[in-house]
Design a protein around this motif. Structure first.
Motif, PDB file in Angstrom:
ATOM      1  N   HIS A  10      15.355  -5.845 -58.956  1.00 43.60           N
ATOM      2  CA  HIS A  10      14.075  -5.241 -58.572  1.00 43.60           C
ATOM      3  C   HIS A  10      14.234  -4.261 -57.415  1.00 43.60           C
ATOM      4  O   HIS A  10      13.267  -3.962 -56.709  1.00 43.60           O
ATOM      5  N   THR A  69      17.686 -12.080 -58.429  1.00 44.28           N
ATOM      6  CA  THR A  69      16.751 -12.811 -57.568  1.00 44.28           C
ATOM      7  C   THR A  69      16.870 -14.321 -57.762  1.00 44.28           C
ATOM      8  O   THR A  69      16.541 -15.087 -56.848  1.00 44.28           O
ATOM      9  N   ARG A  73       7.816  -7.373 -55.382  1.00 45.40           N
ATOM     10  CA  ARG A  73       7.982  -6.468 -56.534  1.00 45.40           C
ATOM     11  C   ARG A  73       8.173  -7.272 -57.811  1.00 45.40           C
ATOM     12  O   ARG A  73       7.623  -6.932 -58.867  1.00 45.40           O
ATOM     13  N   LYS A  74       8.952  -8.318 -57.711  1.00 50.44           N
ATOM     14  CA  LYS A  74       9.199  -9.161 -58.876  1.00 50.44           C
ATOM     15  C   LYS A  74       7.889  -9.791 -59.374  1.00 50.44           C
ATOM     16  O   LYS A  74       7.625  -9.801 -60.589  1.00 50.44           O
ATOM     17  N   ILE A 103      11.318  -7.602 -52.102  1.00 46.23           N
ATOM     18  CA  ILE A 103      11.907  -7.669 -53.450  1.00 46.23           C
ATOM     19  C   ILE A 103      11.154  -8.694 -54.291  1.00 46.23           C
ATOM     20  O   ILE A 103      10.813  -8.447 -55.467  1.00 46.23           O
ATOM     21  N   THR A 139      19.566  -5.948 -56.216  1.00 47.80           N
ATOM     22  CA  THR A 139      18.909  -6.881 -57.123  1.00 47.80           C
ATOM     23  C   THR A 139      18.376  -6.120 -58.338  1.00 47.80           C
ATOM     24  O   THR A 139      18.420  -4.889 -58.391  1.00 47.80           O
ATOM     25  N   ALA A 158      17.852  -4.072 -51.366  1.00 50.72           N
ATOM     26  CA  ALA A 158      17.348  -4.569 -50.086  1.00 50.72           C
ATOM     27  C   ALA A 158      18.299  -4.156 -48.970  1.00 50.72           C
ATOM     28  O   ALA A 158      19.518  -4.316 -49.094  1.00 50.72           O
TER      29      ALA A 158
END
Length: 364
Positions: A341, A282, A358-359, A355, A339, A344
């Motif tokens: 997380h 990310t 979520r991070k 994403i 990624t 995508a």
């Protein structure tokens, strides 16, 4: 000597800090595979040169180097007043940031270190320096965790015995450990998946030939080196089940900048209906960059094309040379972006936003 175990690339750190000696240690990638040399860099010009000259390269490894580099710069600033300290810190930050404009991890790491300074401006300068060291070490440790997670997420998309193709070097040498695009390959090797990997040589700097092929063979992975223009041929033969590449910057819409030649591989993969996966921490996704058209593409010297790898010049004197370091693969040619997380899928403006959500939850 009999009984000795020869050191491999996996026994060496790509980037490390010797705080006691105030030195950034890097494995000089311009000397590989023939020579393994650790450089000890003690001044900002040497660190800038190492990033620009690709002695250290790969977006995550550049970010780790920048974090350690700006810490070393701060360590040398002999000011007790915050404003005076920050003026010099800012100048060092901007200087390092100018080394490689396309790799977003460089500016990302420097911004993160800058944030530590500004958030603690009420504290004594010596305390700020200690906090910078802690943050730089965390950036490196985080990179290892992130690459491992990318590997797990990428491996979940694969089956034993698959043929894979990769371009440039998004491996251990481009990160603190595991790599991004190679992380699924290494984890698969540990678990007996038996992948066969094709490495594009990656002209003009030959990162695929010198670095990726070197890494993968040392890891015991079944590896075949091919010239860049052979990728469509091996795809047509049915030898490639998936393509995995790294990246230097991902735009909000999913357009991705990676080493020159990546877009050509993506086009061929699309033609032969082969999944094309981009492995991206990310930290490499730039949601402030709307499309690939907004990504600045670094142009490098003509000598890299005309003479760098030859005993004597291989092009006529005076010929014009166009040498972009990167190209942009349009989002429409990317099957998914992997990624730490999760994975995508298109449309990327929505899935990449998810994403990051979520991070944010994971970091609470």
């Amino acid at each position: 000597m009999p009984g000795e175990t020869m050191e491999t690339i996996f026994d060496m750190e790509t980037v490390a800090l010797d705080d006691e000696d105030s030195a950034l240690l890097i494995l000089d990638q311009t000397q590989l595979p023939g020579r393994r040399e650790i450089l000890r860099l003690k001044d900002q010009k040497s660190i800038w040169d190492a990033i620009y000259l690709l002695q250290v390269r790969g977006a995550p490894a550049i970010g780790v180097s920048a974090a350690f580099g700006i810490y070393l710069a701060a360590k040398e600033i002999n000011e007790t007043d915050f404003d005076a300290f920050y003026t010099k810190f800012e100048a060092a930050r901007d200087y390092l940031d100018s080394a490689r404009p396309t790799a977003v991890n460089l500016s990302w790491a420097l911004r993160r270190m800058d944030g530590v300074v500004r958030a603690n401006k009420e504290k004594p300068i010596e305390e700020i320096k200690k906090l910078l060291l802690r943050e730089a070490n965390e950036i490196k440790a985080e990179d290892i965790r992130v690459c491992r997670a990318i590997g797990e997420n990428g491996l979940a998309l694969l089956k034993p015995g698959m043929g894979l193709l990769t371009h440039c070097n998004a491996g251990q040498l481009a990160t603190a450990k595991y790599g991004t695009a190679t992380a699924p390959m290494y984890l698969g090797q540990e678990r007996g998946y038996g992948f066969h990997v094709f490495c594009d040589e990656t002209r003009p700097l030959l990162q695929g030939a010198r670095l990726t092929a070197f890494e993968l063979t040392q890891a015991g992975i079944d590896t075949t080196l091919i010239c860049d223009n052979m990728a469509p041929s091996v795809m047509k033969q049915g030898w490639v089940d998936a393509v995995f590449v790294g990246c230097d910057r991902v735009a909000e819409n999913g357009d991705t900048a990676n080493k020159i030649g990546t877009s050509y591989v993506a086009l061929a993969a699309k033609r032969f209906k082969i999944p094309f996966y981009v492995c991206a921490p990310t930290s490499t996704i730039d949601m402030s960059c709307k499309t690939g058209g907004d990504i600045h593409i670094e142009l490098r010297s003509a000598e890299e094309v005309t003479e760098m790898w030859y005993e004597k010049r291989m092009a006529p004197e005076g010929v014009k040379v166009y040498n972009p370091a990167f190209d942009v693969t349009d989002a429409e040619f990317i099957t998914a972006i992997i990624t730490e997380h999760g994975v995508a899928y298109p449309p990327y403006d929505a899935s990449l936003k998810e994403i990051f959500e979520r991070k944010a939850k994971a970091e609470k």
